[in-house]
Write an enzyme that holds these catalytic residues in place. Sequence first.
Site, PDB file in Angstrom:
ATOM      1  N   LYS A 203       0.344  -0.834  -0.317  1.00 37.15           N
ATOM      2  CA  LYS A 203       0.045  -0.199   0.277  1.00 37.15           C
ATOM      3  C   LYS A 203       0.650   1.011   0.350  1.00 37.15           C
ATOM      4  CE  LYS A 203      -3.634  -1.696   1.946  1.00 37.15           C
ATOM      5  NZ  LYS A 203      -4.921  -1.638   0.753  1.00 37.15           N
ATOM      6  N   PHE A 206       0.258   6.618  -2.401  1.00 37.39           N
ATOM      7  CA  PHE A 206      -1.061   6.890  -3.748  1.00 37.39           C
ATOM      8  C   PHE A 206      -2.547   5.529  -3.852  1.00 37.39           C
ATOM      9  CE2 PHE A 206       2.527   3.667  -4.670  1.00 37.39           C
ATOM     10  CZ  PHE A 206       2.023   2.483  -4.894  1.00 37.39           C
ATOM     11  N   ASP A 208      -3.052   1.398  -3.973  1.00 42.83           N
ATOM     12  CA  ASP A 208      -2.243  -0.037  -4.136  1.00 42.83           C
ATOM     13  C   ASP A 208      -1.175  -0.871  -4.906  1.00 42.83           C
ATOM     14  OD1 ASP A 208      -4.050  -0.314  -2.108  1.00 42.83           O
ATOM     15  OD2 ASP A 208      -6.162  -1.590  -2.417  1.00 42.83           O
ATOM     16  N   LYS A 222       1.156  -0.521 -10.150  1.00 40.69           N
ATOM     17  CA  LYS A 222       0.630   0.721  -9.241  1.00 40.69           C
ATOM     18  C   LYS A 222      -0.564   0.397  -9.759  1.00 40.69           C
ATOM     19  CE  LYS A 222       4.448   2.301  -7.784  1.00 40.69           C
ATOM     20  NZ  LYS A 222       5.791   3.524  -8.542  1.00 40.69           N
ATOM     21  N   ASP A 314      15.984   8.783  -5.667  1.00 34.40           N
ATOM     22  CA  ASP A 314      15.970   7.708  -4.760  1.00 34.40           C
ATOM     23  C   ASP A 314      16.764   6.383  -4.138  1.00 34.40           C
ATOM     24  OD1 ASP A 314      14.310   8.027  -2.108  1.00 34.40           O
ATOM     25  OD2 ASP A 314      12.137   7.878  -3.021  1.00 34.40           O
ATOM     26  N   ARG A 318      15.162   0.211   0.024  1.00 36.22           N
ATOM     27  CA  ARG A 318      13.415  -0.037   0.091  1.00 36.22           C
ATOM     28  C   ARG A 318      13.248   0.094  -1.517  1.00 36.22           C
ATOM     29  NH1 ARG A 318      14.878   5.254   2.103  1.00 36.22           N
ATOM     30  NH2 ARG A 318      14.668   6.538   1.054  1.00 36.22           N
ATOM     31  N   ASN A 319      13.803   0.842  -2.316  1.00 37.04           N
ATOM     32  CA  ASN A 319      13.897   1.129  -3.729  1.00 37.04           C
ATOM     33  C   ASN A 319      14.383  -0.268  -4.558  1.00 37.04           C
ATOM     34  OD1 ASN A 319      11.986   2.712  -2.887  1.00 37.04           O
ATOM     35  ND2 ASN A 319      13.101   4.488  -3.362  1.00 37.04           N
ATOM     36  N   ASP A 332      10.717   1.969  -8.721  1.00 35.32           N
ATOM     37  CA  ASP A 332      10.875   3.159  -7.698  1.00 35.32           C
ATOM     38  C   ASP A 332      10.999   4.211  -8.666  1.00 35.32           C
ATOM     39  OD1 ASP A 332       8.836   4.897  -5.989  1.00 35.32           O
ATOM     40  OD2 ASP A 332       8.874   3.175  -5.712  1.00 35.32           O
TER      41      ASP A 332
END
Length: 451
Positions: A203, A206, A208, A222, A314, A318-319, A332
């Site tokens: 989630k 923006f 799900d 997305k 970025d 995590r990306n 991402d």
Amino acid sequence: MTEVQTPWPQGTECVARYNFKGTSEQDLPFNKGDVLTIIIVTKDPNWYKAKNAAGREGTIPANYVQKREGVRSGGKLSLMPWFHGKITREQAEQLLNPPETGLFLVRESTNFPGDYTLCVSCDGKVEHYRIIYNNSKLTIDDEAFFENLMQLVEHYTKDADGLCTKLIKPKVEEGTVAAQDEFSRGGWSMNRKELKLQQVIGKGEFGDVMVGDYRGTKVAVKCIKHDATAQAFIAEASVMTQLRHNNLVQLLGVIVEEKGSLFIVTEYMAKGCLVDYLRSRGRTVLGGDALLNFTLDVCEAMEYLEANNFVHRDLAARNVLVSDDNIAKVSDFGLTKEASSTQDTAKLPVKWTSPEALREKKFSTKSDVWSYGILLWEIYSFGRVPYPRIPLKDVVPRVEKGYKMDCPDGCPEVVYNIMKQCWNLDPAGRPSFQMLKEWLQHINQGMGKKH
Ligand SMILES: *[C@@H]1O[C@H](CO)[C@@H](O)[C@H](O)[C@H]1NC(C)=O
Ligand SMILES: *[C@@H]1O[C@H](CO)[C@@H](O)[C@H](O)[C@H]1NC(C)=O
């Protein structure tokens, strides 16, 4: 005059415009929407030898397919090209001149701030309908209510429903292009009917992220429901159409729905994001070569972005996503921009962003290199949060004075030295991704010899 088309080179991707059944054994049958890759240019320019997604090869007719191309209009792509923002009633009337029944635009209401006005040309006259925004719904007549302007426009395109005419032709704001049209021209539009959404896997603010099926292929989607947010993601999707590398999460296509939803469909990465992957497996499962493989994977993607003059902005564990066969891919591209544009710094991930980018919004490949150093630290500390035990507010002042994180437990000194070079306060003193790749490959070969 006959148009001589230069043949598409080997590796060109095409999208089928029509179904092709084939007439001989050598032909490769396909359906509209299939993606095919050119293998060989045949002697006859009207035929190519190509390969489909399943790896089957055969001959295809060139005029049944279109070449896939990057969508480059960037910031000018609009989901609502008929929206003209704050213009006056008189300006709207000028824009709808010469009169053409059904020509329309939407503007912000000047008399009622927060409301909108639908302006429609009708038998030589312009009608202005007030669109009232009340209880998070839009309405013209207090009978039909809409979530957003796209839904409203879609409704009155199908049926006049009390207006002087139904909406026929949008008056497009100068300088913008309809995102839908550009994505289909580039060969990136997918068919909503063939996409089966199955399960929510994440989630975001923006909307799900879902796992789904597109024509038998597992995909990640997305789903962006809100029209204003969707507009921001259009830019991300258009950047993704221009980039292709085995260590970048691959865009498969885009669906723009009339009523304002946007679906960005990418390859599915079975093992999730790198930071969770590192944390859940830990040092008992992941050896030095697994970690080095991830650092090299990410470095190769970044070298490709560097060579193409794209700045990620970025980069963080995590990306980065991990595929079923343990390949790390950078994802991402939300902030990815062609080098040199500026952005709002308020939302930046402080611990990953270089000092000059935080201070002066100076984003460059060298600020990506800084983030890459932090990512290396994350990898070798198995997904720890950077700058442990330092309060967030103290991070930037300490880093600006030259503070650097310690070497993670068990991390080879040569890798730690690379991190420190990435954290050079002077961007010009940092290595390029090309150099980083050479250094890491060298370490990799050294490790191989030891075994
Ligand atoms: C907004 O909606 C409420 C109830 O749905 C209604 O009572 C009110 O009059 C509306 N306001 C306007 C400005 O139309
Ligand atoms: C690292 O990459 C090499 C080369 O791609 C591969 O052979 C090896 O299995 C990988 N190691 C791990 C632990 O994933």
